[in-house]
Structure formats: C-alpha cells, structure tokens
Motif scaffolding. Structure first.
Motif, mmCIF file in Angstrom:
data_model
loop_
_atom_site.group_PDB
_atom_site.id
_atom_site.type_symbol
_atom_site.label_atom_id
_atom_site.label_comp_id
_atom_site.label_asym_id
_atom_site.label_seq_id
_atom_site.Cartn_x
_atom_site.Cartn_y
_atom_site.Cartn_z
ATOM 1 N N LEU A 54 0.832 -1.202 0.000
ATOM 2 C CA LEU A 54 0.000 0.000 0.000
ATOM 3 C C LEU A 54 0.868 1.254 0.000
ATOM 4 C CD1 LEU A 54 -2.961 0.381 -0.261
ATOM 5 C CD2 LEU A 54 -3.167 0.444 2.206
ATOM 6 N N ARG A 55 1.995 1.212 0.686
ATOM 7 C CA ARG A 55 2.944 2.333 0.636
ATOM 8 C C ARG A 55 3.450 2.540 -0.795
ATOM 9 N NH1 ARG A 55 4.818 -0.182 5.476
ATOM 10 N NH2 ARG A 55 4.213 1.070 7.256
ATOM 11 N N THR A 56 3.748 1.453 -1.468
ATOM 12 C CA THR A 56 4.240 1.519 -2.847
ATOM 13 C C THR A 56 3.197 2.157 -3.755
ATOM 14 O OG1 THR A 56 5.658 -0.404 -2.543
ATOM 15 C CG2 THR A 56 5.002 0.110 -4.795
ATOM 16 N N VAL A 57 1.960 1.739 -3.606
ATOM 17 C CA VAL A 57 0.877 2.319 -4.405
ATOM 18 C C VAL A 57 0.740 3.806 -4.081
ATOM 19 C CG1 VAL A 57 -1.616 2.324 -4.804
ATOM 20 C CG2 VAL A 57 -0.382 0.156 -4.696
ATOM 21 N N GLY A 58 0.725 4.146 -2.803
ATOM 22 C CA GLY A 58 0.592 5.543 -2.390
ATOM 23 C C GLY A 58 1.680 6.435 -2.951
ATOM 24 N N ARG A 59 2.902 5.949 -2.937
ATOM 25 C CA ARG A 59 4.035 6.723 -3.466
ATOM 26 C C ARG A 59 3.924 6.956 -4.964
ATOM 27 N NH1 ARG A 59 7.455 2.861 -1.042
ATOM 28 N NH2 ARG A 59 7.692 3.407 1.134
ATOM 29 N N GLY A 60 3.295 6.025 -5.674
ATOM 30 C CA GLY A 60 3.270 6.091 -7.127
ATOM 31 C C GLY A 60 2.025 6.701 -7.747
ATOM 32 N N LEU A 61 1.096 7.171 -6.924
ATOM 33 C CA LEU A 61 -0.134 7.730 -7.492
ATOM 34 C C LEU A 61 0.152 9.024 -8.248
ATOM 35 C CD1 LEU A 61 -2.638 7.212 -4.543
ATOM 36 C CD2 LEU A 61 -2.501 5.903 -6.678
ATOM 37 N N PRO A 62 -0.266 9.094 -9.510
ATOM 38 C CA PRO A 62 -0.070 10.327 -10.275
ATOM 39 C C PRO A 62 -0.820 11.503 -9.630
ATOM 40 C CG PRO A 62 -0.668 8.501 -11.726
ATOM 41 C CD PRO A 62 -0.878 8.042 -10.318
ATOM 42 N N THR A 63 -0.231 12.648 -9.660
ATOM 43 C CA THR A 63 -0.844 13.834 -9.049
ATOM 44 C C THR A 63 -2.042 14.333 -9.839
ATOM 45 O OG1 THR A 63 0.705 15.257 -10.234
ATOM 46 C CG2 THR A 63 1.323 14.575 -8.001
ATOM 47 N N THR A 64 -2.250 13.796 -11.037
ATOM 48 C CA THR A 64 -3.358 14.206 -11.898
ATOM 49 C C THR A 64 -4.634 13.394 -11.670
ATOM 50 O OG1 THR A 64 -2.520 12.686 -13.570
ATOM 51 C CG2 THR A 64 -1.832 14.997 -13.738
ATOM 52 N N LEU A 65 -4.583 12.403 -10.782
ATOM 53 C CA LEU A 65 -5.744 11.529 -10.578
ATOM 54 C C LEU A 65 -6.970 12.298 -10.111
ATOM 55 C CD1 LEU A 65 -4.651 8.201 -8.839
ATOM 56 C CD2 LEU A 65 -5.551 8.524 -11.129
ATOM 57 N N LYS A 66 -8.093 12.018 -10.764
ATOM 58 C CA LYS A 66 -9.375 12.582 -10.361
ATOM 59 C C LYS A 66 -10.256 11.521 -9.730
ATOM 60 C CE LYS A 66 -9.244 16.152 -13.863
ATOM 61 N NZ LYS A 66 -9.761 16.635 -15.120
ATOM 62 N N ALA A 67 -10.054 10.263 -10.120
ATOM 63 C CA ALA A 67 -10.842 9.161 -9.574
ATOM 64 C C ALA A 67 -9.919 7.993 -9.234
ATOM 65 C CB ALA A 67 -11.911 8.713 -10.568
ATOM 66 N N LEU A 68 -10.047 7.510 -8.006
ATOM 67 C CA LEU A 68 -9.259 6.379 -7.547
ATOM 68 C C LEU A 68 -10.194 5.351 -6.936
ATOM 69 C CD1 LEU A 68 -6.506 5.053 -6.976
ATOM 70 C CD2 LEU A 68 -6.441 6.360 -4.824
ATOM 71 N N ARG A 69 -10.169 4.154 -7.522
ATOM 72 C CA ARG A 69 -10.992 3.052 -7.029
ATOM 73 C C ARG A 69 -10.056 1.878 -6.774
ATOM 74 N NH1 ARG A 69 -13.399 5.603 -11.244
ATOM 75 N NH2 ARG A 69 -15.403 6.573 -10.784
ATOM 76 N N MET A 70 -9.989 1.450 -5.511
ATOM 77 C CA MET A 70 -9.110 0.339 -5.171
ATOM 78 C C MET A 70 -9.841 -0.638 -4.271
ATOM 79 S SD MET A 70 -5.335 2.024 -4.706
ATOM 80 C CE MET A 70 -5.699 2.843 -3.186
ATOM 81 N N SER A 71 -9.611 -1.907 -4.514
ATOM 82 C CA SER A 71 -10.196 -2.950 -3.691
ATOM 83 C C SER A 71 -9.101 -3.854 -3.150
ATOM 84 C CB SER A 71 -11.215 -3.772 -4.481
ATOM 85 O OG SER A 71 -11.758 -4.780 -3.652
ATOM 86 N N PHE A 72 -9.056 -3.933 -1.829
ATOM 87 C CA PHE A 72 -8.123 -4.811 -1.131
ATOM 88 C C PHE A 72 -8.900 -5.791 -0.257
ATOM 89 C CE2 PHE A 72 -5.871 -0.836 -1.910
ATOM 90 C CZ PHE A 72 -4.723 -1.292 -2.528
ATOM 91 N N ASN A 73 -10.143 -6.044 -0.615
ATOM 92 C CA ASN A 73 -11.005 -6.943 0.141
ATOM 93 C C ASN A 73 -10.286 -8.273 0.386
ATOM 94 O OD1 ASN A 73 -13.214 -8.231 1.299
ATOM 95 N ND2 ASN A 73 -14.243 -8.570 -0.647
#
Length: 151
Positions: free
Chosen positions: A62-81
């Motif tokens: 999750l840290r890796t994903v957080g670090r790599g999120l583009p600053t241009t994102l308007k919609a983020l949908r993630m499932s870690f169920n």
C-alpha cells in the motif's frame, strides 16, 4: 514482478483511464506492484486497481501504491477486500499520499482484520477537500472505536 513490469511497460503514456483487476492473483507482491506503479502514466486521471484476496498484499504494498499515485488523478478506485496482511499503517500512509486533485475515492478494505481505528481515523481525517464522491467499505474490518470517526 516480471509480468507486472511488462504490463506497466505496455501502458501508453497518454492513457487517461486504467482498470486493472488482479483478483485472487497469488503471485502479486511488492516488487511486482512497485514495477507496475512506477510505470503509471503521468497524466492518468482515473485508476481502478483490484487486488482483492491477493495473499501477499501488505502495508508495504500500500505504501508503494501511495508513493506512485499520479498527481493528476481525479478518480481512484481500489479494492483490497480480503487482504489479511494489510493493516492500519498502510492505510495511514495511503491517506497521506492521496492526490489533492481527487474528486472520487472508492476504497474497499472489507475483511482486512488488521485495520483498526487508528488507520480508519487517519483515512477519514486526511481525505482531500476536493473529494465529491466517497465510498469506503470496511465491512468486518473495524472495531467499535472506529465509529467515533463517523459520528
């Protein structure tokens, strides 16, 4: 890691919307996820990432994903169920790294038993002011202390 590197390398740099579903992929791990996230297009506006029931997904992922999120994102949908190794520390880190450009956030952390009120509180307190649509699923994940952040 090699397969995810290949997926990342094949992404068109002008891509605006990306949906990846790795539901129950047992081999998805931090090195592979890191390779994929490094290659996300810089102008990406919508990202859907399904990693539900991937047994190797943990806080470092999750840290890796957080670090790599583009600053241009308007919609983020993630499932870690069902990612049982995921905990409060990973959720808190993700919360700290949500792009300020987000309008939509959908996060499924159902049955992630190691997420406690601290992680939930960090997420709620750090949701960007730009959010217009919010969906958080913590079914069977939270303790009674977490209710104080909602009420």
């Amino acid at each position: 890691a090699d397969r995810l590197r290949e997926v990342g390398a094949s992404l068109h740099t002008q891509l605006r919307e990306l949906r990846l579903n790795f539901y129950m992929c047992r081999k998805i791990d931090m090195p592979g996820l890191s390779e994929l996230v490094k290659r996300l297009p810089a102008n990406l506006e919508e990202l859907t990432l399904v990693l539900s029931f991937c047994p190797k997904i943990d806080d470092e992922c999750l840290r890796t994903v957080g670090r790599g999120l583009p600053t241009t994102l308007k919609a983020l949908r993630m499932s870690f169920n069902g990612c049982r190794k995921l905990g409060s520390a990973g959720v808190a880190f993700l919360a700290d790294n949500l792009p300020s450009s987000l309008h939509t956030l959908e996060l499924n952390l159902a049955t992630c038993k190691n997420i406690h009120s601290i992680g939930f509180g960090c997420l709620i307190e750090r949701i960007p002011a730009s959010i217009q649509t919010l969906s958080l699923d913590f079914q069977h994940s939270l303790d009674a202390q977490s209710a104080r952040y909602i009420l």
